[in-house]
Design a protein around this motif. Sequence first.
Motif, short mmCIF file in Angstrom:
data_model
loop_
_atom_site.label_atom_id
_atom_site.label_comp_id
_atom_site.label_asym_id
_atom_site.label_seq_id
_atom_site.Cartn_x
_atom_site.Cartn_y
_atom_site.Cartn_z
N UNK A 34 0.84 -1.20 0.00
CA UNK A 34 0.00 0.00 0.00
C UNK A 34 0.88 1.24 0.00
N UNK A 35 0.54 2.25 -0.83
CA UNK A 35 1.32 3.46 -0.93
C UNK A 35 1.17 4.30 0.33
N UNK A 36 2.29 4.78 0.85
CA UNK A 36 2.27 5.56 2.08
C UNK A 36 1.61 6.91 1.84
N UNK A 37 0.92 7.39 2.89
CA UNK A 37 0.26 8.69 2.84
C UNK A 37 0.77 9.54 3.98
N UNK A 38 1.02 10.83 3.68
CA UNK A 38 1.39 11.76 4.74
C UNK A 38 0.27 12.78 4.90
N UNK A 39 0.04 13.18 6.14
CA UNK A 39 -1.00 14.15 6.47
C UNK A 39 -0.32 15.43 6.93
N UNK A 40 -0.75 16.56 6.36
CA UNK A 40 -0.03 17.80 6.58
C UNK A 40 -0.97 18.98 6.76
N UNK A 41 -0.42 20.12 7.19
CA UNK A 41 -1.14 21.38 7.31
C UNK A 41 -0.37 22.47 6.57
N UNK A 42 -1.09 23.37 5.93
CA UNK A 42 -0.47 24.49 5.24
C UNK A 42 -1.24 25.76 5.60
N UNK A 43 -0.53 26.72 6.20
CA UNK A 43 -1.16 28.00 6.54
C UNK A 43 -1.27 28.87 5.30
N UNK A 44 -2.46 29.40 5.05
CA UNK A 44 -2.70 30.34 3.97
C UNK A 44 -3.43 31.53 4.58
N UNK A 45 -3.47 32.67 3.91
CA UNK A 45 -4.14 33.83 4.50
C UNK A 45 -5.59 33.53 4.88
N UNK A 46 -5.90 33.59 6.16
CA UNK A 46 -7.26 33.42 6.63
C UNK A 46 -7.68 32.01 6.95
#
Length: 283
Positions: free
Chosen positions: A1-13
């Motif tokens: 199974x292909x690995x998945x990464x979970x992330x956060x990205x700050x954008x304006x607002x």
Amino acid sequence: MTAKTVNKLAVPGATLHYEVTGSGPVLLLIAGGFTDGGVFDSIVGQLAAEYTVVTYDPRGNSRSPYEGAPVDEKVSTAAADALALIDHVAGKEPAYVFGSSSGAITGLELITRFPDRVRMLVAHEPPAVELLPDAETARAFFEDVRETYAEDGVGAALALFAGGLGLDDEEPAPEDLRPEYREVVDRMQANAALFFEHKLLPYTRYVPDLGALQTVAHKVVPAAGAESANHLPGRPIEVIADTIGWPVVTFPGGHLGYASHPVPFATLLGKLLYAEVNVPEVG
């Protein structure tokens, strides 16, 4: 199974929740309406064999909270969010983009404003109803949905919305869903109030820049579902297709074909991306 990464990205607002699966050229999947990145779970694995697949929750939906109080959506802001993800994950390379429903509208704005950042856009049933000859009727329907939400609540608005768009024939009964998918559906339906109040009208009143789309016609694939092309969300893409000089590509299923027919849907999408037919640019 292909690995998945979970992330956060700050954008304006806002802060965007996004997930990355696979390797290869970047393919950004843009969800529509009150759904989130989880709506594409059934096709990610197959596509990730060839692509770095990026899914995300549009701002305000599910795990992508606003910094402050919700405000009416601007399609230009949604396109800037998509651009921020492409820049963050793909660096200087352009990305393949698949958008469905209002996600396709985001994709149209993205390729209009930032054409060099999109390698190919597959626009699946953008509800750009202002392009239709009966735009006034379509506009009145969405305004009625918005008014129904304000007066009678989410449940009544959902019923009217689904019936008018032909979605009531696509949704499986709750008892037919796997428990893990039921959880995803519940999470997405919790976004419905926000959608009706702040997103429905801005997206359905969006008017694509057809002249700009003609200049990038070699990178735009108009698409609709075999079972939904004649329904309200599927009709505007015909106008766009006629304008840019390409036929509409028919995908399996309806408006939510990626969820109802995941294997053939992902197979066709993969073939389109692999072909990447580039004709001479217009102008």
